[in-house]
Design an enzyme around this catalytic site. Sequence first.
Site, mmCIF file in Angstrom:
data_model
loop_
_atom_site.group_PDB
_atom_site.id
_atom_site.type_symbol
_atom_site.label_atom_id
_atom_site.label_comp_id
_atom_site.label_asym_id
_atom_site.label_seq_id
_atom_site.Cartn_x
_atom_site.Cartn_y
_atom_site.Cartn_z
ATOM 1 C CG ASP A 99 -0.233 0.006 2.535
ATOM 2 O OD1 ASP A 99 0.846 -0.613 2.628
ATOM 3 O OD2 ASP A 99 -0.750 0.612 3.501
ATOM 4 C CD GLU A 163 4.374 0.888 6.702
ATOM 5 O OE1 GLU A 163 5.196 1.268 7.562
ATOM 6 O OE2 GLU A 163 3.901 1.645 5.815
#
Length: 454
Positions: A99, A163
Amino acid sequence: MAERGRTGEPAAEWTGGVDQQALDEVVRFTSELIRIDTGNAGDGACRERPAAEYVAERLAGAGVAPTLLERSKGRTNVVARIDGTDPGADALLVHGHLDVVPAEPADWSVHPFSGEVRDGVVWGRGAVDMKNMDAMVLAVVRQWARSGVRPRRDIVLAFTADEEASAEDGAGFLADRHAGLFEGCTEGISESGAFTFHGGRGMRLYPIAAGERGTAWLKLTARGRAGHGSKANRENAVSRLAAAVARIGEHEWPVRLTPTVRAALRELAALYAVEVDVDSPRFDVDALLGKLGPAAKLVEPTVRNSANPTMLSAGYKVNVIPGAAVAQVDGRVLPDGDAEFRTTLDELTGPDVTWEYDHREVALQSPVESPTYTAMRAAVERFDPDGHVVPYCMSGGTDAKQFSRLGITGYGFSPLKLPEGFDYQALFHGVDERVPVDGLHFGVRVLDHFLRTV
């Protein structure tokens, strides 16, 4: 002219043969991963699955069997293991997140999800944080498959979701629910280390992270007496909150030097020819930082705890005093600094404001004398003999926090060689994020050498 290492032989001979295909693939993989929009606003809407499937397909093409895992639909993680030649050796975790933080196209020179390659630079969100590292890992693994290379240690690969928010759908989920996939892993490497930091005087530094401050995201709540905006009110929740937020923002935290930060200061002082005893009771860290030029930026955020107010919310109409007001504070805590942090927040918020943890993660500290750190240092300096590796502590945090629950010691090691004037750290979560093609090539060579020799 061929690149040469410390011993003078051509790079192709002493890197184990990183070939042109690997160099081409790391650029292409970085670009193509950027084109997959995995912007994570923290609201649960992000979908990493297309990027996870992209990674899994390239691992499978190299004969590495990927496992795709989800806690929430579309929030996909990829884990795979490469068997080493020494079954008695501890395994090494290599992890990167899929991400990225969101990006507003109107603010950028190029579209943030174009993955455009222009003038020797790859542009787009994730170019340094951290689809570049994901691409390096894929390029190295595929290179090994072509050339028949096997590492000594088992290598466990993890490409994670979430994350950039809580990691609940990513590394936290993997550590809590799939610990068996990481059996034997004692150490791990990931983002934010081994990048070129230009320290002035022509000096190239390569900070390798051996620690992270802990995360302490806080919610402050002030309560008072609701009423009409035209009336005097000594129990105004907004005023109480504002006073507490001002005290937090103005607070000067005391110096607390961890072993990692002391090691960084010691090595930097030697490089800048500053005679100082960092272990002396009279040591003045701020005076030393003033003599380290640009390199002070590597250390300054991690000599103290910190708490920065970031969000405010109160009221619904200008002439109505609300009964409650809320603020958010981004706190960062050094190893062994939790007690001081809590006591200080109690004092700064005062009797009229309560505070609680919205999200909390541990601080990390890793040894800089370990064989693994030594191998990272050697790999970087082999490919840049005039560079200087120094330890540092990250001011923020990574997925290493979640994997530490499994007893895995984490380091920040995603190598990049960058030209002078290229402000790597400013591009994290910044506009016009980009990475030089030459930097990616350097990273593949260093990462390949480290993973084979550690």
